[in-house]
Design a protein around this motif. Structure first.
Motif, mmCIF file in Angstrom:
data_model
loop_
_atom_site.group_PDB
_atom_site.id
_atom_site.type_symbol
_atom_site.label_atom_id
_atom_site.label_comp_id
_atom_site.label_asym_id
_atom_site.label_seq_id
_atom_site.Cartn_x
_atom_site.Cartn_y
_atom_site.Cartn_z
ATOM 1 N N UNK A 128 119.859 58.932 -17.886
ATOM 2 C CA UNK A 128 120.360 57.865 -17.026
ATOM 3 C C UNK A 128 119.301 56.776 -16.870
ATOM 4 N N UNK A 129 119.760 55.595 -16.486
ATOM 5 C CA UNK A 129 118.860 54.467 -16.257
ATOM 6 C C UNK A 129 119.124 53.868 -14.878
ATOM 7 N N UNK A 130 118.324 52.879 -14.519
ATOM 8 C CA UNK A 130 118.515 52.170 -13.251
ATOM 9 C C UNK A 130 119.646 51.163 -13.334
ATOM 10 N N UNK A 131 120.297 51.053 -14.486
ATOM 11 C CA UNK A 131 121.404 50.126 -14.637
ATOM 12 C C UNK A 131 120.995 48.737 -15.037
ATOM 13 N N UNK A 132 119.698 48.529 -15.330
ATOM 14 C CA UNK A 132 119.230 47.195 -15.699
ATOM 15 C C UNK A 132 119.074 47.023 -17.202
ATOM 16 N N UNK A 133 119.400 48.059 -17.972
ATOM 17 C CA UNK A 133 119.279 47.976 -19.426
ATOM 18 C C UNK A 133 120.095 49.091 -20.071
ATOM 19 N N UNK A 134 120.314 48.975 -21.359
ATOM 20 C CA UNK A 134 120.977 50.026 -22.124
ATOM 21 C C UNK A 134 119.975 50.505 -23.169
ATOM 22 N N UNK A 135 119.604 51.767 -23.087
ATOM 23 C CA UNK A 135 118.629 52.330 -24.008
ATOM 24 C C UNK A 135 119.236 52.483 -25.405
ATOM 25 N N UNK A 136 118.419 52.641 -26.440
ATOM 26 C CA UNK A 136 118.953 52.921 -27.779
ATOM 27 C C UNK A 136 119.840 54.168 -27.768
ATOM 28 N N UNK A 137 120.893 54.140 -28.555
ATOM 29 C CA UNK A 137 121.827 55.264 -28.627
ATOM 30 C C UNK A 137 121.358 56.282 -29.672
ATOM 31 N N UNK A 138 121.384 57.544 -29.279
ATOM 32 C CA UNK A 138 121.158 58.627 -30.241
ATOM 33 C C UNK A 138 122.449 58.844 -31.031
ATOM 34 N N UNK A 205 132.610 52.143 -38.550
ATOM 35 C CA UNK A 205 131.333 52.632 -39.073
ATOM 36 C C UNK A 205 131.579 53.846 -39.952
ATOM 37 N N UNK A 206 130.768 53.979 -40.981
ATOM 38 C CA UNK A 206 130.928 55.088 -41.926
ATOM 39 C C UNK A 206 129.799 56.101 -41.835
ATOM 40 N N UNK A 207 128.779 55.827 -41.041
ATOM 41 C CA UNK A 207 127.718 56.805 -40.821
ATOM 42 C C UNK A 207 127.242 56.706 -39.390
ATOM 43 N N UNK A 208 126.576 57.743 -38.931
ATOM 44 C CA UNK A 208 126.260 57.828 -37.507
ATOM 45 C C UNK A 208 125.227 56.793 -37.066
ATOM 46 N N UNK A 209 124.303 56.427 -37.935
ATOM 47 C CA UNK A 209 123.306 55.427 -37.558
ATOM 48 C C UNK A 209 123.952 54.082 -37.272
ATOM 49 N N UNK A 210 124.827 53.644 -38.184
ATOM 50 C CA UNK A 210 125.517 52.367 -37.971
ATOM 51 C C UNK A 210 126.473 52.448 -36.791
ATOM 52 N N UNK A 211 127.116 53.606 -36.629
ATOM 53 C CA UNK A 211 128.032 53.774 -35.503
ATOM 54 C C UNK A 211 127.292 53.643 -34.178
ATOM 55 N N UNK A 212 126.115 54.245 -34.082
ATOM 56 C CA UNK A 212 125.332 54.179 -32.847
ATOM 57 C C UNK A 212 124.910 52.749 -32.531
#
Length: 245
Positions: A128-138, A205-212
């Motif tokens: 979770x975050x403080x709501x001030x940003x969106x972290x990179x997606x795994x 997206x065709x792979x998980x990296x691009x999908x994320x």
């Protein structure tokens, strides 16, 4: 929450669809008991992988109240008082972080759920975050959707007070917060509005990296509340390939 626990013991929902519907019903009741109002934009998807930003356990209630979905959660939540038994009864897929085979095992369960046309919700920031940003997606849990050919739907969750002021700092559950004090503080407000936004179309997206990467970009675009550090999209994008591994 106590009433939900008792009701779950009586009706004992068994199928994935029954568990998602049961969770959704009680999520709505709990939100109302907390005095949290809902604003929904866009159409909730009937199936597929739903990908959202993550600020608090309240996100599970807000998304769960509009989606008869199964959620993926860190395994530690299973031991939380009151909350743990409820989400277990609701069919939550638990991911044991730090264990080598955990993501592969979770992906198998996610794939099975998607194959039954039951929506699955993940929070790919991993915390979770403080709501001030969106972290990179795994990207690990995107794999099941890609293999199943399931649609991936971005969604965003944000919070305000009735007067329009940003409520992220009040709702966010992160850092050194502990559950019951946070829950009682939140229940004492009675003026929080939850905003849930769904993308107009699934990402391609065709792979998980691009999908994320694509899902994160769309989630950031959906977020419109004050205080979001939109520059984090550019600053974090270079680290995205590592996060999706």
């Amino acid at each position: 929450m106590c009433a939900a626990w008792v009701h779950g013991c009586i009706v004992r929902p068994r199928t994935l669809a029954e568990r998602g519907a049961w969770r959704g019903m009680w999520a709505g009741y709990i939100l109302r008991s907390l005095g949290i109002r809902m604003v929904i934009e866009g159409r909730p998807p009937a199936s597929g992988l739903v990908v959202a930003n993550h600020m608090s356990y309240v996100d599970v209630l807000t998304l769960g109240s509009v989606l008869p979905a199964i959620f993926v959660s860190k395994s530690e939540v299973r031991g939380w008082p009151l909350v743990g038994p409820l989400i277990t009864r609701g069919g939550t897929i638990f991911l044991e972080r730090g264990r080598a085979r955990a993501a592969a095992e979770a992906n198998r369960v996610v794939a099975k759920t998607l194959a039954e046309r039951v929506p699955v919700v993940i929070f790919p920031e991993g915390t979770t975050t403080a709501g001030d940003r969106v972290l990179p997606f795994h990207g690990a849990l995107f794999e099941s959707a890609i293999r199943q050919g399931a649609e991936v739907w971005p969604a965003s969750v944000s919070y305000s007070f009735l007067d329009g002021e940003n409520a992220a700092r009040t709702v966010a559950y992160f850092g050194d917060d502990t559950l019951m004090p946070h829950l009682f503080r939140l229940a004492g407000r009675n003026d929080v509005v939850a905003h849930v936004r769904f993308a107009a179309a699934p990402i391609a997206a065709t792979d998980r990296a691009r999908a994320a990467i694509a899902a994160r970009e769309e989630v950031v675009a959906l977020l419109s509340y004050d205080g979001l550090d939109s520059s984090c999209l550019d600053s974090a994008i270079t680290h995205q390939q590592t996060a999706t591994a």
